[in-house]
Motif scaffolding. Sequence first.
Motif, PDB file in Angstrom:
ATOM      1  N   GLU A 117       1.432  -8.151  -0.479  1.00 43.81           N
ATOM      2  CA  GLU A 117       2.411  -8.774  -1.371  1.00 43.81           C
ATOM      3  C   GLU A 117       3.487  -7.748  -1.690  1.00 43.81           C
ATOM      4  OE1 GLU A 117       2.578 -10.394  -5.960  1.00 43.81           O
ATOM      5  OE2 GLU A 117       0.716 -10.615  -4.831  1.00 43.81           O
ATOM      6  N   LYS A 118       4.715  -8.237  -1.847  1.00 40.90           N
ATOM      7  CA  LYS A 118       5.824  -7.370  -2.254  1.00 40.90           C
ATOM      8  C   LYS A 118       6.359  -7.871  -3.582  1.00 40.90           C
ATOM      9  CE  LYS A 118      10.122  -5.309  -0.666  1.00 40.90           C
ATOM     10  NZ  LYS A 118      11.028  -5.183   0.490  1.00 40.90           N
ATOM     11  N   TRP A 119       6.422  -6.968  -4.553  1.00 43.36           N
ATOM     12  CA  TRP A 119       6.910  -7.273  -5.896  1.00 43.36           C
ATOM     13  C   TRP A 119       8.189  -6.474  -6.133  1.00 43.36           C
ATOM     14  CZ3 TRP A 119       4.925  -4.146 -10.544  1.00 43.36           C
ATOM     15  CH2 TRP A 119       5.540  -4.578 -11.720  1.00 43.36           C
ATOM     16  N   VAL A 120       9.293  -7.166  -6.354  1.00 41.02           N
ATOM     17  CA  VAL A 120      10.539  -6.493  -6.706  1.00 41.02           C
ATOM     18  C   VAL A 120      10.538  -6.334  -8.224  1.00 41.02           C
ATOM     19  CG1 VAL A 120      13.051  -6.558  -6.657  1.00 41.02           C
ATOM     20  CG2 VAL A 120      11.750  -7.431  -4.702  1.00 41.02           C
ATOM     21  N   VAL A 121      10.384  -5.103  -8.654  1.00 41.63           N
ATOM     22  CA  VAL A 121      10.214  -4.786 -10.068  1.00 41.63           C
ATOM     23  C   VAL A 121      11.524  -4.916 -10.835  1.00 41.63           C
ATOM     24  CG1 VAL A 121       9.356  -3.065 -11.709  1.00 41.63           C
ATOM     25  CG2 VAL A 121       8.391  -3.172  -9.406  1.00 41.63           C
ATOM     26  N   GLY A 122      12.616  -4.461 -10.228  1.00 42.21           N
ATOM     27  CA  GLY A 122      13.911  -4.506 -10.896  1.00 42.21           C
ATOM     28  C   GLY A 122      14.964  -3.798 -10.077  1.00 42.21           C
ATOM     29  N   ASP A 123      16.084  -3.505 -10.710  1.00 43.81           N
ATOM     30  CA  ASP A 123      17.188  -2.819 -10.041  1.00 43.81           C
ATOM     31  C   ASP A 123      16.842  -1.367  -9.757  1.00 43.81           C
ATOM     32  OD1 ASP A 123      18.889  -5.060 -10.071  1.00 43.81           O
ATOM     33  OD2 ASP A 123      19.451  -4.634 -12.149  1.00 43.81           O
ATOM     34  N   GLU A 124      17.283  -0.887  -8.612  1.00 37.56           N
ATOM     35  CA  GLU A 124      16.969   0.478  -8.188  1.00 37.56           C
ATOM     36  C   GLU A 124      17.636   1.535  -9.071  1.00 37.56           C
ATOM     37  OE1 GLU A 124      20.809  -0.444  -6.121  1.00 37.56           O
ATOM     38  OE2 GLU A 124      19.004  -1.568  -6.570  1.00 37.56           O
ATOM     39  N   TYR A 125      18.639   1.169  -9.824  1.00 41.01           N
ATOM     40  CA  TYR A 125      19.352   2.131 -10.674  1.00 41.01           C
ATOM     41  C   TYR A 125      18.918   2.069 -12.143  1.00 41.01           C
ATOM     42  CZ  TYR A 125      21.989  -2.147 -11.419  1.00 41.01           C
ATOM     43  OH  TYR A 125      22.325  -3.451 -11.687  1.00 41.01           O
ATOM     44  N   ASP A 126      17.970   1.218 -12.464  1.00 37.20           N
ATOM     45  CA  ASP A 126      17.537   1.028 -13.853  1.00 37.20           C
ATOM     46  C   ASP A 126      16.463   2.059 -14.222  1.00 37.20           C
ATOM     47  OD1 ASP A 126      16.473   0.151 -16.303  1.00 37.20           O
ATOM     48  OD2 ASP A 126      16.853  -1.949 -15.806  1.00 37.20           O
TER      49      ASP A 126
ATOM     50  N   HIS B  58      -7.969   4.305  -7.223  1.00 34.23           N
ATOM     51  CA  HIS B  58      -9.383   4.113  -6.921  1.00 34.23           C
ATOM     52  C   HIS B  58      -9.629   2.950  -5.967  1.00 34.23           C
ATOM     53  CE1 HIS B  58     -10.473   7.107  -9.842  1.00 34.23           C
ATOM     54  NE2 HIS B  58      -9.773   6.483 -10.775  1.00 34.23           N
ATOM     55  N   GLU B  59      -8.779   1.944  -6.023  1.00 32.29           N
ATOM     56  CA  GLU B  59      -8.979   0.736  -5.224  1.00 32.29           C
ATOM     57  C   GLU B  59      -8.138   0.675  -3.956  1.00 32.29           C
ATOM     58  OE1 GLU B  59     -11.363  -1.476  -6.017  1.00 32.29           O
ATOM     59  OE2 GLU B  59     -11.871  -0.222  -7.741  1.00 32.29           O
ATOM     60  N   GLY B  60      -7.226   1.623  -3.754  1.00 28.30           N
ATOM     61  CA  GLY B  60      -6.403   1.589  -2.554  1.00 28.30           C
ATOM     62  C   GLY B  60      -5.026   2.177  -2.760  1.00 28.30           C
ATOM     63  N   GLN B  61      -4.141   1.892  -1.796  1.00 32.52           N
ATOM     64  CA  GLN B  61      -2.798   2.453  -1.801  1.00 32.52           C
ATOM     65  C   GLN B  61      -1.740   1.388  -2.050  1.00 32.52           C
ATOM     66  OE1 GLN B  61      -2.148   4.457   1.937  1.00 32.52           O
ATOM     67  NE2 GLN B  61      -3.076   6.341   1.183  1.00 32.52           N
TER      68      GLN B  61
ATOM     69  N   ASN C  78      -1.860  -4.636  -1.602  1.00 30.45           N
ATOM     70  CA  ASN C  78      -2.872  -5.665  -1.798  1.00 30.45           C
ATOM     71  C   ASN C  78      -2.511  -6.516  -3.017  1.00 30.45           C
ATOM     72  OD1 ASN C  78      -5.320  -6.734  -3.170  1.00 30.45           O
ATOM     73  ND2 ASN C  78      -6.358  -5.868  -1.380  1.00 30.45           N
ATOM     74  N   PRO C  79      -2.530  -7.855  -2.886  1.00 31.96           N
ATOM     75  CA  PRO C  79      -2.158  -8.726  -3.998  1.00 31.96           C
ATOM     76  C   PRO C  79      -2.954  -8.483  -5.285  1.00 31.96           C
ATOM     77  CG  PRO C  79      -2.284  -9.999  -1.981  1.00 31.96           C
ATOM     78  CD  PRO C  79      -2.811  -8.625  -1.668  1.00 31.96           C
ATOM     79  N   LEU C  80      -4.211  -8.106  -5.182  1.00 33.49           N
ATOM     80  CA  LEU C  80      -5.016  -7.840  -6.378  1.00 33.49           C
ATOM     81  C   LEU C  80      -4.531  -6.578  -7.098  1.00 33.49           C
ATOM     82  CD1 LEU C  80      -8.594  -8.669  -5.039  1.00 33.49           C
ATOM     83  CD2 LEU C  80      -7.115 -10.082  -6.492  1.00 33.49           C
ATOM     84  N   LEU C  81      -4.150  -5.567  -6.322  1.00 34.18           N
ATOM     85  CA  LEU C  81      -3.626  -4.335  -6.916  1.00 34.18           C
ATOM     86  C   LEU C  81      -2.258  -4.570  -7.537  1.00 34.18           C
ATOM     87  CD1 LEU C  81      -4.616  -1.705  -4.184  1.00 34.18           C
ATOM     88  CD2 LEU C  81      -5.877  -2.375  -6.239  1.00 34.18           C
ATOM     89  N   ILE C  82      -1.443  -5.394  -6.871  1.00 28.55           N
ATOM     90  CA  ILE C  82      -0.122  -5.734  -7.414  1.00 28.55           C
ATOM     91  C   ILE C  82      -0.280  -6.485  -8.734  1.00 28.55           C
ATOM     92  CG2 ILE C  82       1.984  -7.088  -7.044  1.00 28.55           C
ATOM     93  CD1 ILE C  82       1.961  -4.640  -5.282  1.00 28.55           C
ATOM     94  N   ALA C  83      -1.202  -7.433  -8.793  1.00 29.47           N
ATOM     95  CA  ALA C  83      -1.436  -8.206 -10.022  1.00 29.47           C
ATOM     96  C   ALA C  83      -1.864  -7.288 -11.168  1.00 29.47           C
ATOM     97  CB  ALA C  83      -2.476  -9.289  -9.777  1.00 29.47           C
ATOM     98  N   GLU C  84      -2.753  -6.355 -10.874  1.00 30.31           N
ATOM     99  CA  GLU C  84      -3.216  -5.407 -11.890  1.00 30.31           C
ATOM    100  C   GLU C  84      -2.053  -4.539 -12.383  1.00 30.31           C
ATOM    101  OE1 GLU C  84      -6.939  -2.389 -12.334  1.00 30.31           O
ATOM    102  OE2 GLU C  84      -5.761  -2.171 -10.499  1.00 30.31           O
ATOM    103  N   LEU C  85      -1.214  -4.074 -11.446  1.00 30.03           N
ATOM    104  CA  LEU C  85      -0.075  -3.238 -11.800  1.00 30.03           C
ATOM    105  C   LEU C  85       0.953  -4.019 -12.612  1.00 30.03           C
ATOM    106  CD1 LEU C  85       1.401  -0.539 -11.650  1.00 30.03           C
ATOM    107  CD2 LEU C  85       2.318  -1.280  -9.435  1.00 30.03           C
ATOM    108  N   LYS C  86       1.219  -5.268 -12.230  1.00 32.44           N
ATOM    109  CA  LYS C  86       2.158  -6.115 -12.975  1.00 32.44           C
ATOM    110  C   LYS C  86       1.686  -6.288 -14.422  1.00 32.44           C
ATOM    111  CE  LYS C  86       4.011  -9.273  -9.469  1.00 32.44           C
ATOM    112  NZ  LYS C  86       4.015 -10.682  -9.047  1.00 32.44           N
ATOM    113  N   ALA C  87       0.397  -6.554 -14.594  1.00 30.89           N
ATOM    114  CA  ALA C  87      -0.150  -6.753 -15.928  1.00 30.89           C
ATOM    115  C   ALA C  87       0.024  -5.502 -16.778  1.00 30.89           C
ATOM    116  CB  ALA C  87      -1.623  -7.159 -15.846  1.00 30.89           C
TER     117      ALA C  87
END
Length: 86
Positions: A4-13, A52-55, A71-80
């Motif tokens: 999964e790819k998550w665009v967090v925000g603007d690269e200059y923010d 601990h769970e991956g890269q 990994n979508p599960l790691l992305i979900a955890e990071l988003k939260a």
Amino acid sequence: MQVEKWVVGDEYDEVVFARLKRALSDLQYAARDQWSGLAGSQDIQHWTVSGHEGQLKIESETYVGLSVEGNPLLIAELKARYEQTV
């Protein structure tokens, strides 16, 4: 493996960068690899972080933004965790 790819925000923010860095630190991710490049008006920075769970792969690219891929599960955890940072 699903990615999964998550665009967090603007690269200059700078606030977005700081919040992402805090979330990664809270989840005990550590930088493993970093590179950057410049082509015309495009500036790209890339990091690989391990936990601990991956890269996860993090990129900051002009006109694209700051993104995290993995990994979508790691992305979900990071988003939260990111949503809990201020």
